[in-house]
Design an enzyme around this catalytic site. Structure first.
Site, mmCIF file in Angstrom:
data_model
loop_
_atom_site.group_PDB
_atom_site.id
_atom_site.type_symbol
_atom_site.label_atom_id
_atom_site.label_comp_id
_atom_site.label_asym_id
_atom_site.label_seq_id
_atom_site.Cartn_x
_atom_site.Cartn_y
_atom_site.Cartn_z
ATOM 1 C CG ASP A 118 -2.066 0.953 1.130
ATOM 2 O OD1 ASP A 118 -3.210 0.490 1.179
ATOM 3 O OD2 ASP A 118 -1.826 2.174 0.995
ATOM 4 C CD GLN A 147 -14.609 -0.625 -2.598
ATOM 5 O OE1 GLN A 147 -15.803 -0.807 -2.330
ATOM 6 N NE2 GLN A 147 -13.962 -1.303 -3.528
ATOM 7 C CG HIS A 185 -8.463 -3.355 -2.335
ATOM 8 N ND1 HIS A 185 -9.390 -2.634 -3.055
ATOM 9 C CD2 HIS A 185 -8.232 -2.646 -1.200
ATOM 10 C CE1 HIS A 185 -9.688 -1.530 -2.397
ATOM 11 N NE2 HIS A 185 -9.015 -1.516 -1.259
ATOM 12 C CG PHE A 186 -8.991 -9.445 0.625
ATOM 13 C CD1 PHE A 186 -10.008 -9.766 1.510
ATOM 14 C CD2 PHE A 186 -9.108 -9.839 -0.697
ATOM 15 C CE1 PHE A 186 -11.130 -10.469 1.077
ATOM 16 C CE2 PHE A 186 -10.230 -10.546 -1.136
ATOM 17 C CZ PHE A 186 -11.239 -10.862 -0.247
ATOM 18 C CG HIS A 187 -6.740 -2.915 3.311
ATOM 19 N ND1 HIS A 187 -6.027 -1.775 3.034
ATOM 20 C CD2 HIS A 187 -7.962 -2.732 2.750
ATOM 21 C CE1 HIS A 187 -6.793 -0.929 2.337
ATOM 22 N NE2 HIS A 187 -7.972 -1.498 2.156
HETATM 23 P P1 5GP Z 1 -9.707 1.156 0.142
HETATM 24 O O1 5GP Z 1 -9.851 2.512 0.780
HETATM 25 O O2 5GP Z 1 -10.360 1.153 -1.202
HETATM 26 O O3 5GP Z 1 -10.076 0.012 1.008
HETATM 27 O O4 5GP Z 1 -8.157 0.949 -0.071
HETATM 28 C C1 5GP Z 1 -7.431 1.503 -1.112
HETATM 29 C C2 5GP Z 1 -6.009 1.488 -0.657
HETATM 30 O O5 5GP Z 1 -5.199 1.755 -1.782
HETATM 31 C C3 5GP Z 1 -5.678 2.552 0.406
HETATM 32 O O6 5GP Z 1 -5.165 1.907 1.551
HETATM 33 C C4 5GP Z 1 -4.673 3.440 -0.280
HETATM 34 O O7 5GP Z 1 -3.660 3.838 0.597
HETATM 35 C C5 5GP Z 1 -4.127 2.563 -1.382
HETATM 36 N N1 5GP Z 1 -3.709 3.262 -2.585
HETATM 37 C C6 5GP Z 1 -4.325 4.316 -3.184
HETATM 38 N N2 5GP Z 1 -3.683 4.650 -4.318
HETATM 39 C C7 5GP Z 1 -2.651 3.785 -4.433
HETATM 40 C C8 5GP Z 1 -1.630 3.622 -5.421
HETATM 41 O O8 5GP Z 1 -1.537 4.353 -6.407
HETATM 42 N N3 5GP Z 1 -0.740 2.621 -5.217
HETATM 43 C C9 5GP Z 1 -0.807 1.793 -4.130
HETATM 44 N N4 5GP Z 1 0.127 0.851 -4.018
HETATM 45 N N5 5GP Z 1 -1.758 1.923 -3.184
HETATM 46 C C10 5GP Z 1 -2.663 2.906 -3.343
#
Ligand code: 5GP
Length: 148
Positions: free
Chosen positions: A37, A100, A106-108
């Site tokens: 991330d 989100q 995706h999974f964290h």
């Molecule tokens: P969500 O909020 O959708 O669960 O998680 C998206 C995740 O993607 C966030 O933790 C954010 O930090 C990460 N993220 C956003 N843009 C990018 C990127 O360009 N590259 C990577 N590697 N992670 C990203």
């Protein structure tokens, strides 16, 4: 946007999956891609994406989910071996209202260390890509040991 909107082929993770945008890769096979991330909530924060185009968990086929969760477990063990955390958060968000921000499932995997501060979801600072590459290599090496 509700939970079941259309899939955007140009979301950032779709671009990473196509190789149009860079990532610090941890693991890849026919089913998933995993990478660091860019705004980690803690050191070692890793994302796992099915290659299948789906916005979230509830609009994704069971077979895709089954393959993905097996990889989530393997990569979580790799993160555990590489970082030796006190705990691991494994999480996943469905819809903007749930937190989100990128609409490709995706999974964290987020290591937790006692006594160490923990950034809230979406509040992490951008990490140094060289540091992320080094972390990705450590996790990748741990996964290779698991697979050996
Ligand atoms: P969500 O909020 O959708 O669960 O998680 C998206 C995740 O993607 C966030 O933790 C954010 O930090 C990460 N993220 C956003 N843009 C990018 C990127 O360009 N590259 C990577 N590697 N992670 C990203």
């Amino acid at each position: 946007m509700n939970i079941r909107g259309a899939y955007d082929q140009n979301n950032i993770f779709a671009q990473i999956l196509r190789g149009d945008m860079p990532c610090c890769k941890v693991y890849e096979d026919d089913h998933v891609l995993a990478f660091m991330d860019l705004f980690p909530q803690s050191p070692g924060h890793t994302l796992i994406l099915p290659k299948n185009a789906g916005r979230n968990l509830i609009d994704t086929d069971d077979k895709v989910l089954a393959q993905a969760i097996i990889r989530v477990k393997k990569i979580a063990i790799g993160v555990e071996k590489a970082f030796d955390p006190d705990g691991l958060i494994i999480t996943q968000f469905n819809g903007e209202a749930a937190g989100q921000t990128v609409f490709h499932l995706h999974f964290h995997i987020i290591p937790r260390f006692k006594e160490q501060p923990f950034d809230r979801h979406g509040k992490g600072n951008p990490a140094d890509r060289e540091v992320l590459h080094a972390q990705a290599e450590r996790i990748a090496e741990a996964i290779k040991q698991i697979e050996a």
